[in-house]
Motif scaffolding. Structure first.
Motif, PDB file in Angstrom:
ATOM      1  N   SER A 152      -2.383  12.705  -0.108  1.00  0.00           N
ATOM      2  CA  SER A 152      -1.209  13.842  -0.329  1.00  0.00           C
ATOM      3  C   SER A 152       0.114  13.459   0.259  1.00  0.00           C
ATOM      4  N   GLY A 153       0.044  12.503   1.241  1.00  0.00           N
ATOM      5  CA  GLY A 153       1.121  12.215   1.882  1.00  0.00           C
ATOM      6  C   GLY A 153       1.221  12.609   3.521  1.00  0.00           C
ATOM      7  N   LYS A 154       0.183  12.847   3.786  1.00  0.00           N
ATOM      8  CA  LYS A 154      -0.002  13.420   5.352  1.00  0.00           C
ATOM      9  C   LYS A 154       0.729  12.474   6.452  1.00  0.00           C
ATOM     10  N   SER A 155       0.164  11.118   6.224  1.00  0.00           N
ATOM     11  CA  SER A 155       0.727  10.168   7.200  1.00  0.00           C
ATOM     12  C   SER A 155       2.218   9.978   6.873  1.00  0.00           C
ATOM     13  N   THR A 156       2.902  10.088   5.929  1.00  0.00           N
ATOM     14  CA  THR A 156       4.106   9.907   5.477  1.00  0.00           C
ATOM     15  C   THR A 156       4.931  10.950   6.008  1.00  0.00           C
ATOM     16  N   PHE A 157       4.392  12.221   5.673  1.00  0.00           N
ATOM     17  CA  PHE A 157       5.062  13.484   6.419  1.00  0.00           C
ATOM     18  C   PHE A 157       5.209  13.419   7.956  1.00  0.00           C
ATOM     19  N   PHE A 181       0.699  -1.291  -0.015  1.00  0.00           N
ATOM     20  CA  PHE A 181       0.133   0.033   0.009  1.00  0.00           C
ATOM     21  C   PHE A 181       0.943   1.212  -0.029  1.00  0.00           C
ATOM     22  N   ARG A 182       2.176   1.157  -0.063  1.00  0.00           N
ATOM     23  CA  ARG A 182       3.026   2.212  -0.084  1.00  0.00           C
ATOM     24  C   ARG A 182       4.289   2.341  -0.887  1.00  0.00           C
ATOM     25  N   SER A 183       4.506   3.437  -1.022  1.00  0.00           N
ATOM     26  CA  SER A 183       5.504   4.144  -1.906  1.00  0.00           C
ATOM     27  C   SER A 183       6.521   5.118  -1.377  1.00  0.00           C
ATOM     28  N   TYR A 184       7.709   4.933  -1.683  1.00  0.00           N
ATOM     29  CA  TYR A 184       8.623   5.993  -0.947  1.00  0.00           C
ATOM     30  C   TYR A 184       9.871   6.376  -1.984  1.00  0.00           C
ATOM     31  N   ASP A 202      -9.045  -0.923  -1.207  1.00  0.00           N
ATOM     32  CA  ASP A 202      -8.117  -0.892  -0.205  1.00  0.00           C
ATOM     33  C   ASP A 202      -8.148  -0.285   1.076  1.00  0.00           C
ATOM     34  N   ARG A 203      -8.791   0.980   1.104  1.00  0.00           N
ATOM     35  CA  ARG A 203      -9.183   1.667   2.239  1.00  0.00           C
ATOM     36  C   ARG A 203      -9.993   0.742   3.152  1.00  0.00           C
ATOM     37  N   ARG A 204     -10.948   0.173   2.466  1.00  0.00           N
ATOM     38  CA  ARG A 204     -11.854  -0.767   3.619  1.00  0.00           C
ATOM     39  C   ARG A 204     -11.169  -1.805   3.999  1.00  0.00           C
ATOM     40  N   VAL A 223       3.765  11.297  -8.245  1.00  0.00           N
ATOM     41  CA  VAL A 223       3.392  10.063  -8.329  1.00  0.00           C
ATOM     42  C   VAL A 223       3.490   9.257  -7.289  1.00  0.00           C
ATOM     43  N   VAL A 224       2.289   8.427  -6.685  1.00  0.00           N
ATOM     44  CA  VAL A 224       2.259   7.702  -5.450  1.00  0.00           C
ATOM     45  C   VAL A 224       1.544   6.493  -5.725  1.00  0.00           C
ATOM     46  N   ARG A 225       1.644   5.384  -4.729  1.00  0.00           N
ATOM     47  CA  ARG A 225       0.908   4.474  -4.663  1.00  0.00           C
ATOM     48  C   ARG A 225      -0.459   4.684  -4.155  1.00  0.00           C
ATOM     49  N   GLU A 226      -1.524   4.890  -5.150  1.00  0.00           N
ATOM     50  CA  GLU A 226      -2.949   5.306  -4.257  1.00  0.00           C
ATOM     51  C   GLU A 226      -3.663   4.264  -3.980  1.00  0.00           C
ATOM     52  N   ARG A 227      -4.440   4.412  -2.948  1.00  0.00           N
ATOM     53  CA  ARG A 227      -5.449   3.469  -2.655  1.00  0.00           C
ATOM     54  C   ARG A 227      -6.628   3.386  -3.045  1.00  0.00           C
ATOM     55  N   ASP A 228      -7.476   2.690  -3.352  1.00  0.00           N
ATOM     56  CA  ASP A 228      -8.726   2.588  -3.781  1.00  0.00           C
ATOM     57  C   ASP A 228      -9.654   2.524  -2.831  1.00  0.00           C
ATOM     58  N   GLU A 274       8.896  15.545  -9.591  1.00  0.00           N
ATOM     59  CA  GLU A 274       8.020  14.687  -9.298  1.00  0.00           C
ATOM     60  C   GLU A 274       8.348  14.449  -7.635  1.00  0.00           C
ATOM     61  N   GLU A 275       9.403  14.429  -7.452  1.00  0.00           N
ATOM     62  CA  GLU A 275       9.988  13.899  -6.175  1.00  0.00           C
ATOM     63  C   GLU A 275      10.055  15.155  -5.186  1.00  0.00           C
ATOM     64  N   VAL A 276       9.545  14.844  -4.117  1.00  0.00           N
ATOM     65  CA  VAL A 276       9.441  16.259  -3.015  1.00  0.00           C
ATOM     66  C   VAL A 276      10.299  16.014  -1.831  1.00  0.00           C
TER      67      VAL A 276
HETATM   68  N1  ATP Z   1       7.972  11.082  -1.473  1.00  0.00           N
HETATM   69  C1  ATP Z   1       7.144   9.994  -1.839  1.00  0.00           C
HETATM   70  N2  ATP Z   1       7.228   9.444  -3.014  1.00  0.00           N
HETATM   71  C2  ATP Z   1       6.465   8.454  -3.641  1.00  0.00           C
HETATM   72  N3  ATP Z   1       5.422   8.061  -3.051  1.00  0.00           N
HETATM   73  C3  ATP Z   1       5.124   8.695  -1.740  1.00  0.00           C
HETATM   74  C4  ATP Z   1       5.902   9.654  -1.028  1.00  0.00           C
HETATM   75  N4  ATP Z   1       5.437  10.097   0.147  1.00  0.00           N
HETATM   76  C5  ATP Z   1       4.421   9.561   0.227  1.00  0.00           C
HETATM   77  N5  ATP Z   1       4.115   8.469  -0.827  1.00  0.00           N
HETATM   78  C6  ATP Z   1       3.088   7.254  -0.989  1.00  0.00           C
HETATM   79  O1  ATP Z   1       2.075   8.318  -1.340  1.00  0.00           O
HETATM   80  C7  ATP Z   1       0.657   7.423  -0.740  1.00  0.00           C
HETATM   81  C8  ATP Z   1       0.030   8.534   0.106  1.00  0.00           C
HETATM   82  O2  ATP Z   1       0.685   8.773   1.309  1.00  0.00           O
HETATM   83  P1  ATP Z   1       0.078   8.965   2.759  1.00  0.00           P
HETATM   84  O3  ATP Z   1      -0.538   7.937   2.743  1.00  0.00           O
HETATM   85  O4  ATP Z   1       0.980   9.501   3.647  1.00  0.00           O
HETATM   86  O5  ATP Z   1      -0.948  10.131   2.247  1.00  0.00           O
HETATM   87  P2  ATP Z   1      -2.155  10.514   3.274  1.00  0.00           P
HETATM   88  O6  ATP Z   1      -2.458  12.013   2.866  1.00  0.00           O
HETATM   89  O7  ATP Z   1      -1.836  10.253   4.632  1.00  0.00           O
HETATM   90  O8  ATP Z   1      -3.220   9.747   2.621  1.00  0.00           O
HETATM   91  P3  ATP Z   1      -4.979   9.420   3.448  1.00  0.00           P
HETATM   92  O9  ATP Z   1      -5.636  10.722   3.119  1.00  0.00           O
HETATM   93  O10 ATP Z   1      -5.326   8.154   2.755  1.00  0.00           O
HETATM   94  O11 ATP Z   1      -4.729   9.367   4.886  1.00  0.00           O
HETATM   95  C9  ATP Z   1       1.399   6.361  -0.099  1.00  0.00           C
HETATM   96  O12 ATP Z   1       1.355   5.060  -0.458  1.00  0.00           O
HETATM   97  C10 ATP Z   1       2.784   6.791   0.254  1.00  0.00           C
HETATM   98  O13 ATP Z   1       3.341   5.579   0.608  1.00  0.00           O
END
Ligand code: ATP
Ligand code: MG
Length: 434
Positions: A115-120, A56-59, A273-275, A265-270, A86-88
């Motif tokens: 958008s990457g909240k949990s990752t950040f 479910f993740r990408s990095y 997946d969320r369910r 570009v991220v691994r999105e969850r449909d 693309e990469e931030v």
């Molecule tokens: N720098 C990055 N490069 C590539 N993929 C990333 C990067 N940061 C985050 N991702 C991926 O992007 C996807 C969304 O990230 P994350 O789950 O953090 O978002 P979120 O905003 O918390 O989402 P949600 O609203 O579902 O809680 C995840 O698959 C995560 O692994």
């Protein structure tokens, strides 16, 4: 580097990066560093070290020196070189550095879905940890909290680096009762304020993840109120437009808003997946939990319509019984509704504006039925709201529930989400479930 994709059978590949280079790895994947040094989400990996990335993740993997990695990709996994822009991760890291230059800091992370909240949030925690700063994470995303079952928010201290907050278990929990933040925003705010108070005692860096509801004024107002109530020093927004709006709302209040781009570009969850992910988190807390029944005389029940209203007399119950065709065992009255525990019925239901009940909506709660309401046990010492699943209400046995909480159960708070035996949410959340 061209894109390499995992197939049904896993695929091994070797990737070289020169110092400063970035590769994007989509899970499922296992990365082992053969030579050099890389960094993933603030975690440094040297020769011989490895990490596993979930499906479910990408990095972004960044080389800190000329490096070579052995990567095993599972089905759907891939590794590729990001296009320019693309990469931030570099921008993210430099903002985190700035934020962590304070001795103590509270920051709230806001952004749309995916958008990457949990990752950040995890990045801040990892970088704070490597600076010896005692990070605490509050996961305030009530629909998909990684640290607790859905409809809860929770807090955990970070003592080892994490790639995904799901690797952690909450230490402190608060029940909100709904999986959408807009239904009862006051409950969410209260929950976060309480966790925030606890968090500032436990650590020097407090990072608060929020839900992805950012569309419309109300959504942003809730995010602003959360930031204010938690005394946030910064709000980090992973979206330019939302960032500008929030900045206009928060700058006058002295809270700095920092806008950062989201990874393109991220691994999105449909939805499925969320369910699936929500189901996993219900199971984690309730599958295999012990069943406890406590007599109605010896338990405090909060958040319940039946147990908080003005009790109905035998005569009142009898007069309502005639009309509803079921025998009410107990019930109570509020200004706008009547809640009854009845002998028959498989599912809780509502009869709108029943005349015999003074024109009020009547909520029927079947005794002994499997209600499976996501709820909390109030623990005495720490004032924690530990996850529990209310199973049934039974005039003889009392309130029966499942929980992994080991202590004595004296008080429960009733939530509004019901789940099936398959750990899926059922029905629409009702005002009164018991
Ligand atoms: N720098 C990055 N490069 C590539 N993929 C990333 C990067 N940061 C985050 N991702 C991926 O992007 C996807 C969304 O990230 P994350 O789950 O953090 O978002 P979120 O905003 O918390 O989402 P949600 O609203 O579902 O809680 C995840 O698959 C995560 O692994
Ligand atoms: Mg998230």
């Amino acid at each position: 580097m061209k894109k390499t994709r995992g197939m049904a059978v896993s695929l091994s590949t070797s990737v070289t990066l020169s110092s400063g280079g970035i590769a994007r790895v989509m899970g499922p994947a296992r990365i082992a560093v053969r030579r050099g040094k890389v960094r993933i989400l603030g975690i440094e990996l040297g020769e011989g070290q490895s990490v596993v990335i979930s499906r479910f993740r990408s990095y972004a993997v960044k080389a800190l020196s000329d490096s070579q990695m052995d990567i095993v990709l599972g089905e759907g996994g891939s590794v590729e070189e990001p296009e320019k822009g693309e990469e931030v991760i570099d921008q993210w890291e430099s903002v985190v550095e700035k934020v962590l230059s304070r001795d103590r800091v509270t920051l709230v992370v806001v952004g749309p879905v995916d958008s990457g909240k949990s990752t950040f949030t995890a990045l801040v925690a990892n970088m704070a940890l490597s600076r010896g700063m005692e990070p605490v994470v509050i996961d305030g995303d009530v629909g998909q909290c990684d640290l607790a079952p859905p409809s809860f928010v929770a807090m955990a201290r970070i003592e080892k680096p994490v790639l995904w907050l799901r690797e952690l278990m909450g230490e402190y929990f608060r029940l909100v009762g709904y999986i959408t933040p807009s239904v009862a925003p006051y409950k969410l705010l209260r929950a976060l304020v309480e966790l925030g108070r606890e968090a500032t005692h436990l650590g020097r860096v407090v990072v608060v993840n929020t839900d992805g509801w950012v569309y419309g004024y109300q959504a942003l107002e809730l995010k602003s109120e959360i930031a204010r109530a938690l005394n946030a020093d910064y709000v980090v927004v992973l979206d330019e437009v939302v960032g500008k709006k929030l900045s206009r709302m928060l700058t006058p209040l002295g809270i700095e808003v920092i806008t950062l781009p989201r990874p393109r570009v991220v691994r999105e969850r449909d939805r499925d997946d969320r369910r699936y992910l929500r189901r996993q988190n219900y199971r984690r807390f309730f599958d295999g939990a012990k069943r406890i029944c406590v007599g109605l005389d010896s338990i405090n029940i909060a958040g319940s319509c039946v147990f908080s209203g003005e009790p109905l007399s035998e005569e009142e119950l009898a007069s309502i019984a005639e009309r509803i065709g079921a025998r009410p065992i107990m019930g109570s009255r509020h200004d706008d509704l009547v809640a009854l525990v009845v002998e028959r019925g498989a599912e809780p239901s509502v009869i709108p504006r029943l005349r015999e009940a003074g024109g009020k909506d009547v909520y029927l709660i079947p005794a002994k039925a499997r209600l499976r309401i996501v709820s909390a046990v109030l623990t005495n010492g720490s004032r924690n709201e530990y996850p529990a699943l209310i199973d049934s209400i039974d005039p003889e046995k009392g309130l029966c529930l499942y929980t992994k909480y080991g202590g004595e159960v004296r008080s429960v708070i009733v939530g509004r989400v019901r789940i099936s035996e398959e750990w899926e949410e059922v029905g629409k959340p009702m005002k009164c479930v018991i």
